[in-house]
Write an enzyme that holds these catalytic residues in place. Sequence first.
Site, PDB file in Angstrom:
ATOM      1  N   LYS A 113      35.094  63.924  58.867  1.00 50.19           N
ATOM      2  CA  LYS A 113      33.969  64.137  58.145  1.00 50.19           C
ATOM      3  C   LYS A 113      32.627  63.804  58.848  1.00 50.19           C
ATOM      4  O   LYS A 113      31.710  64.159  58.494  1.00 50.19           O
ATOM      5  CB  LYS A 113      34.094  62.961  56.910  1.00 50.19           C
ATOM      6  CG  LYS A 113      35.523  63.631  55.926  1.00 50.19           C
ATOM      7  CD  LYS A 113      35.508  62.576  54.848  1.00 50.19           C
ATOM      8  CE  LYS A 113      36.437  63.310  53.987  1.00 50.19           C
ATOM      9  NZ  LYS A 113      37.739  63.154  54.282  1.00 50.19           N
TER      10      LYS A 113
HETATM   11  C1  LIG Z   1      38.847  63.992  53.773  1.00 54.86           C
HETATM   12  C2  LIG Z   1      40.147  64.148  54.637  1.00 54.86           C
HETATM   13  C3  LIG Z   1      41.080  65.173  54.589  1.00 54.86           C
HETATM   14  C4  LIG Z   1      41.092  66.206  53.589  1.00 54.86           C
HETATM   15  O1  LIG Z   1      39.963  67.024  53.593  1.00 54.86           O
HETATM   16  P1  LIG Z   1      39.469  68.026  52.466  1.00 54.86           P
HETATM   17  O2  LIG Z   1      38.042  68.811  52.854  1.00 54.86           O
HETATM   18  O3  LIG Z   1      39.077  67.411  51.146  1.00 54.86           O
HETATM   19  O4  LIG Z   1      40.564  69.250  52.242  1.00 54.86           O
HETATM   20  C5  LIG Z   1      41.927  65.032  55.549  1.00 54.86           C
HETATM   21  N1  LIG Z   1      42.331  64.137  56.485  1.00 54.86           N
HETATM   22  C6  LIG Z   1      41.378  63.167  56.468  1.00 54.86           C
HETATM   23  C7  LIG Z   1      41.518  62.432  57.535  1.00 54.86           C
HETATM   24  C8  LIG Z   1      40.077  63.260  55.829  1.00 54.86           C
HETATM   25  O5  LIG Z   1      39.474  62.038  55.910  1.00 54.86           O
END
Ligand SMILES: *Cc1c(COP(=O)(O)O)cnc(C)c1O
Length: 463
Positions: A113
């Site tokens: 993120k």
């Molecule tokens: C947010 C997250 C996901 C999922 O991503 P999306 O965009 O919601 O599909 C997967 N793995 C981790 C470690 C995350 O923080």
Amino acid sequence: MKATQYISTRGGVAPLSFRQAVMMGLADDGGLLLPAEIPQVGDRLDAWRRLDYRGLASALMHLFVGDDIPATEFAALVNRSYERFSRAEVAPVVAVGDLYVLELFHGPTLAFKDVALQFLGNVFEHVLTASGERLNIVGATSGDTGSAAICGVRGRRNIEIFIMHPHGKVSPIQERQMTTVLDPNVHNIAVQGTFDDGQRVLKEIFNDLPFKRRYGLGAVNSVNWARVLAQVVYYFHAAFRVQDRTGCRRVQFSVPTGNFGDIFAGYVALRMGAPISRLILATNENDILARFFTSGVYATGEVVPTLSPSMDIQVASNFERYLFYRCGGDGGKVRALMAQFAGSGRLELSGEDPAFVAGRGTTDDALAVISRCHREHGYLLDPHSAVGVAVGERFRRPDEPTVCLATAHPAKFPEAIRRATGQDLARHPAIEGILSLPTRCAVLPPTRQAVQEFIVSTLGTRC
Ligand SMILES: *Cc1c(COP(=O)(O)O)cnc(C)c1O
């Protein structure tokens, strides 16, 4: 219509510029914002292939930004966004057995993120500096999003951020990654309740329109277009790097999925003309999306807690963007389907999309993959990435490389690593020592009134 104009999936918003789309977040008609047109970049691939991550990010994303930010200024903004990544290549691709792993966790909070939220923080600052306005971000988190959002805006002059997490119900590492950030513009709130209480309070605050306007509230959740856009870049970059090594024509990506944000970025890359054959959608036991891509039925179930908590989601907030393309760009049809889903928790589409295959990786699958990858290749996967690898392995092709997205560093999830390997292997310097640092956090009852009073009194001391 151009790539730098934005429209709503529900067809009820007059075309917006990039800047307006980023500041609006959720579209005013309840839909999600998308570029009016997806640029076709087939004739740029050879030039883009030669760029490093930051150069590619500037060139690619500027196609969607246009006149709102001049190209040289935008390139500087992009460079700043990836300054805090611990690898020069930002998102390296490593070979693990006969798969490739795209490491997206080298940002400051060790989850993918950061790729989008470091960029979004800079875009917010750019827009606010130009307009002289201030922004008060309010969000609720169950873990990764909160720390990445805080890290994206900490120390910025014209932004305050308030993040709610459920008191005592996030992992100790995730809690400390938020509450040890002591910049004066960062305000952590531990709500005495569950994650759902935090979500409810957040909704109630945003539904209090006079309050929202008076205090200039903004959101950072995954429906913001700038977050999707920043993620498109690494699909191109990784595909180029694997092509460099193997000479293959195209690659397929396996994506561990929760809110459909990350994999939707892959879909945008594919539609732009990236050398991608298809996307492998991987869910944990919370498999609404895997069921949709195998049956055509999108129907909610109960959320069950798993080892990959950031994928414990039953209603995927970005799914509506994909629905828009499946409905041939017909906003009225999207609106009708979403109304049906809001009423009954179910919608159905006919036909298939060759761009996707899907599967589910259970907790046992993830533990087995972590253990086997460590034993056979000396490579440690976090439990989210392990779900992607488990499902990706089922869809391997003899003649085409599979790239699995690694979305978090294993050191964020030491319990899962211990369970899978029997050893204490999950370490990272950014996490060492975090449990003994000083913290700042307000503990509040789970009510709109309590949180609003806290926001008002805090802003009073800050202005
Ligand atoms: C947010 C997250 C996901 C999922 O991503 P999306 O965009 O919601 O599909 C997967 N793995 C981790 C470690 C995350 O923080």
